[in-house]
Each structure stands twice: as C-alpha cells, then as structure tokens.
Design a protein around this motif. Structure first.
Motif, PDB file in Angstrom:
ATOM      1  N   UNK A  93     -29.189 -78.182  20.617  1.00 61.06           N
ATOM      2  CA  UNK A  93     -29.250 -79.635  20.840  1.00 61.06           C
ATOM      3  C   UNK A  93     -30.163 -79.971  22.019  1.00 61.06           C
ATOM      4  N   UNK A  94     -30.032 -79.192  23.108  1.00 59.82           N
ATOM      5  CA  UNK A  94     -30.892 -79.437  24.272  1.00 59.82           C
ATOM      6  C   UNK A  94     -32.353 -79.160  23.922  1.00 59.82           C
ATOM      7  N   UNK A  95     -32.587 -78.085  23.156  1.00 58.77           N
ATOM      8  CA  UNK A  95     -33.956 -77.769  22.747  1.00 58.77           C
ATOM      9  C   UNK A  95     -34.538 -78.895  21.908  1.00 58.77           C
ATOM     10  N   UNK A  96     -33.704 -79.504  21.077  1.00 60.63           N
ATOM     11  CA  UNK A  96     -34.166 -80.624  20.251  1.00 60.63           C
ATOM     12  C   UNK A  96     -34.548 -81.816  21.128  1.00 60.63           C
ATOM     13  N   UNK A  97     -33.687 -82.129  22.098  1.00 59.85           N
ATOM     14  CA  UNK A  97     -33.943 -83.279  22.967  1.00 59.85           C
ATOM     15  C   UNK A  97     -35.134 -83.038  23.897  1.00 59.85           C
ATOM     16  N   UNK A  98     -35.211 -81.826  24.439  1.00 59.05           N
ATOM     17  CA  UNK A  98     -36.305 -81.503  25.360  1.00 59.05           C
ATOM     18  C   UNK A  98     -37.614 -81.298  24.605  1.00 59.05           C
ATOM     19  N   UNK A  99     -37.514 -80.696  23.418  1.00 59.79           N
ATOM     20  CA  UNK A  99     -38.710 -80.350  22.669  1.00 59.79           C
ATOM     21  C   UNK A  99     -39.470 -81.540  22.122  1.00 59.79           C
ATOM     22  N   UNK A 100     -38.764 -82.601  21.800  1.00 58.04           N
ATOM     23  CA  UNK A 100     -39.440 -83.770  21.216  1.00 58.04           C
ATOM     24  C   UNK A 100     -40.560 -84.306  22.112  1.00 58.04           C
ATOM     25  N   UNK A 101     -40.326 -84.480  23.427  1.00 63.75           N
ATOM     26  CA  UNK A 101     -41.435 -84.959  24.269  1.00 63.75           C
ATOM     27  C   UNK A 101     -42.417 -83.863  24.681  1.00 63.75           C
ATOM     28  N   UNK A 102     -41.913 -82.674  25.063  1.00 63.38           N
ATOM     29  CA  UNK A 102     -42.821 -81.694  25.661  1.00 63.38           C
ATOM     30  C   UNK A 102     -43.695 -80.992  24.629  1.00 63.38           C
ATOM     31  N   UNK A 103     -43.264 -80.940  23.367  1.00 62.29           N
ATOM     32  CA  UNK A 103     -44.085 -80.280  22.358  1.00 62.29           C
ATOM     33  C   UNK A 103     -45.279 -81.130  21.929  1.00 62.29           C
ATOM     34  N   UNK A 104     -45.362 -82.341  22.459  1.00 62.61           N
ATOM     35  CA  UNK A 104     -46.570 -83.149  22.258  1.00 62.61           C
ATOM     36  C   UNK A 104     -47.717 -82.625  23.125  1.00 62.61           C
ATOM     37  N   UNK A 105     -47.345 -81.836  24.137  1.00 63.16           N
ATOM     38  CA  UNK A 105     -48.347 -81.266  25.039  1.00 63.16           C
ATOM     39  C   UNK A 105     -48.964 -80.024  24.412  1.00 63.16           C
ATOM     40  N   UNK A 106     -50.120 -79.630  24.936  1.00 61.34           N
ATOM     41  CA  UNK A 106     -50.805 -78.451  24.422  1.00 61.34           C
ATOM     42  C   UNK A 106     -51.301 -77.589  25.576  1.00 61.34           C
ATOM     43  N   UNK A 107     -51.568 -76.335  25.249  1.00 56.63           N
ATOM     44  CA  UNK A 107     -52.155 -75.421  26.228  1.00 56.63           C
ATOM     45  C   UNK A 107     -51.262 -75.187  27.426  1.00 56.63           C
ATOM     46  N   UNK A 108     -51.887 -75.123  28.604  1.00 54.76           N
ATOM     47  CA  UNK A 108     -51.121 -74.823  29.806  1.00 54.76           C
ATOM     48  C   UNK A 108     -50.206 -75.976  30.211  1.00 54.76           C
ATOM     49  N   UNK A 109     -50.476 -77.202  29.706  1.00 54.47           N
ATOM     50  CA  UNK A 109     -49.553 -78.310  29.981  1.00 54.47           C
ATOM     51  C   UNK A 109     -48.184 -78.027  29.370  1.00 54.47           C
ATOM     52  N   UNK A 110     -48.182 -77.479  28.151  1.00 49.06           N
ATOM     53  CA  UNK A 110     -46.929 -77.112  27.495  1.00 49.06           C
ATOM     54  C   UNK A 110     -46.237 -75.998  28.257  1.00 49.06           C
ATOM     55  N   UNK A 111     -47.008 -75.015  28.708  1.00 52.43           N
ATOM     56  CA  UNK A 111     -46.425 -73.914  29.474  1.00 52.43           C
ATOM     57  C   UNK A 111     -45.772 -74.397  30.753  1.00 52.43           C
ATOM     58  N   UNK A 112     -46.443 -75.312  31.464  1.00 54.13           N
ATOM     59  CA  UNK A 112     -45.890 -75.835  32.717  1.00 54.13           C
ATOM     60  C   UNK A 112     -44.632 -76.656  32.449  1.00 54.13           C
ATOM     61  N   UNK A 113     -44.628 -77.434  31.368  1.00 48.43           N
ATOM     62  CA  UNK A 113     -43.463 -78.259  31.048  1.00 48.43           C
ATOM     63  C   UNK A 113     -42.248 -77.398  30.728  1.00 48.43           C
TER      64      UNK A 113
END
Length: 318
Positions: A95-115
């Motif tokens: 559930x947390x992965x679903x809630x957290x993933x929705x916004x941060x998976x819009x990022x790409x590359x190292x931005x996603x890694x940092x998030x």
C-alpha cells in the motif's frame, strides 16, 4: 522432453538448496545459506523492478524495514501471530509503495534514484528515532515463529539453523517461481517492452504509468517479505535493516549477478553475501577487495556475472 528456461532455473535452485548442506562443515553455514536465500528473495524483487521494468530504486531497504518491524510490533500491539504479522507487513508495504510510487515514478534517471533514496532514509530515521515504539538504534526483540516447535511435536526434529535454511529456501523457490511466471506473462512482456523504450511501449498500447507502479509494488512486497524472514530468523532487528547501505547492497547484488536474470540475481546475492566471509582473511583490506571485485565485473561483464559466464560457455560449445 526439453525443459523450459523457467523449469531449468527452478530445478537448478532446488538442487543447490538440497545438495549444499552435504558440504557444510558446521551449522554456521546453514545460517549463511539462509541469509543468501533471504537476500536472494529481496533481489528477485529488484529483478522485476530493474531487470524487467528498467526502473531504479535506492530505497527498497525501507520496505524491508517495514516488513521486519511489522513482525516485531504487530504481535505486541495487535496480538497477532508473527506469521500473520509478516503478511500484514507485506500488505502495508504494498500500500505504501502504491501511494509513494504514484508521484515518484513520474521521475526518470537519477531524479528517481534520489526520490527513492529519500524514502528509504525517511523510513530508517523513523525506526531509529521512535525509541518508545521501535526501540531506537538498540533494536527490538521479535517473537518466535513457532513452526519449528510444531514440526518437533510432529516428530520432525531439526536444529534452528537447519529449519531456517529449509524455510527460507522454500520461500526463495516460491518467489523465483512467481517472478519467472511473471516474465512470460502479458504483464511481464509489457514490463520488458517498457524497459526497452517507454515511448515505443506506449505506442503499442502499454499503460506505462500503471506498469511502472505495478512493478514497484511487487518488488516492495518481495523486500518486505525478505525483511520479515530476516527478523523472524534472528529474533531481533535494528534500524540497519532499512539503512541506505542495505538498499545499495540490494541493487549491487542484482546488477552483479545480472539484473535481467532471476538465477543471475540470486547468484549475485550469493556472492555478495559470501564474499565478506571469505575476505575476512584480508582483515582491513576486506572492503577494498570487495569493491575491486565489483568494479571488475561492472567493467568486463556488463550484463552481470552469470549471464556473461554462460555466454562464454555457449560460445565455446558451438
């Protein structure tokens, strides 16, 4: 009858799990084997996220921490069995992965890694600072799973290390079976198309955002279950399970063995788990030697250690 790649992978894993104990000189090696299986299970989840979907997470140890502390806290505060606590931890992690993933998976590359890194650090900080609940940096005790006692009552006696070797081995086989089935499913093909090119995948009708999120949630559940198994085996857990270095280890294990291969990633987990035991002869040079091994593999075997070795063997055989 020709065996499929899935059947060969599962057969190799099963044979290694069954045969390896015949070469163990002491019960200590059962514990090392169990740690390999637990790490292998967590890294199998990374294969789904990184190897299949092409996404990078530097904070997946946070989900392992949620699963581990779920096994420690749920029996105390909710009065449920540790096995149910592990299941609850996996559900919460998903559930947390679903809630957290929705916004941060819009990022790409190292931005996603940092998030994702920020998420992992946040979980580790909460576990370390909420001393009244989690025990803080000193850690917390975990209730006994109770299955070994049940097996003993049924007449099947075994040492604690042997039980956890077998139990975690079965968990790894189940996790590998699920990941391999996913690989050949329509969802798995969509994830691999996403890995190749998001634009091309979207052109042929793949829902890119949904597939990314699905891979992230599944891999988080794998990490949570691995964290729960680690906590139940050790009967004690500290915030280190959710630490930054644990996340880096998970990614390194996957890349070292071959992030696109379930068997390769488990092989990488085995190497990275065993190397510190082997390199103790080098004392203070242990980390240097470990880093050197990983650098050489990354330079000369970019697809991972096991896929590269298999490719060389196939070339010699032709």
């Amino acid at each position: 009858m020709k065996l499929s790649n899935k059947q060969i992978t599962l057969l190799v894993l099963a044979v290694l799990i069954v045969v390896s104990p015949f070469f163990f000189p002491s019960s200590f090696y059962y514990r090392v084997g169990a740690l390999i299986f637990i790490n292998g299970l967590a890294v199998t989840g990374m294969v789904i996220l990184t190897g299949y979907a092409g996404q990078v997470s530097l904070g997946h140890a946070g989900f392992a921490g949620i699963g581990a502390y779920g096994c420690a806290l749920a029996p105390v505060y909710l009065g449920i069995h540790p096995a149910l606590a592990a299941i609850l931890g996996a559900v919460v992690s998903g559930c947390i992965a679903y809630l957290v993933g929705r916004p941060i998976l819009r990022l790409k590359g190292y931005y996603l890694g940092v998030a994702t890194l920020g998420f992992g650090i946040l979980v580790a900080m909460v576990l370390a600072n909420e001393t009244g609940i989690t025990g803080g940096p000193d850690g917390i005790q975990v209730d006994d799973l109770g299955l070994r006692g049940l097996l003993k009552d049924l007449g099947w006696k075994m040492k604690n290390s042997q039980f956890w070797y077998g139990f975690t081995g079965l968990a790894l086989l189940l996790g590998a079976w699920i990941a391999l089935n996913l690989h050949n499913s329509p969802t798995g093909r969509a994830l691999r198309a996403l890995h190749g090119s998001e634009i091309a995948a979207q052109t042929v009708g793949v829902d890119v955002a949904r597939m990314k999120l699905q891979a992230f949630v599944i891999s988080a559940i794998y990490a949570s279950v691995a964290g729960s198994l680690l906590a139940l085996q050790n009967r004690f857990i500290t915030p280190d399970v959710a630490g930054y270095m644990h996340s880096i280890e998970m990614v390194t294990m996957a890349v070292l063995g071959g992030a696109g291969s379930v068997l390769g990633s488990i092989f990488g987990a085995a190497i990275l788990t065993m190397l510190p035991q082997v390199l103790t002869v080098f004392a203070e040079y242990e980390h240097i030697m470990l880093g050197l091994v990983m650098i050489l593999v990354m330079i000369f075997m970019r697809d991972g250690l096991l896929p590269s070795v298999l490719r060389v063997l196939r070339g010699r055989g032709e």
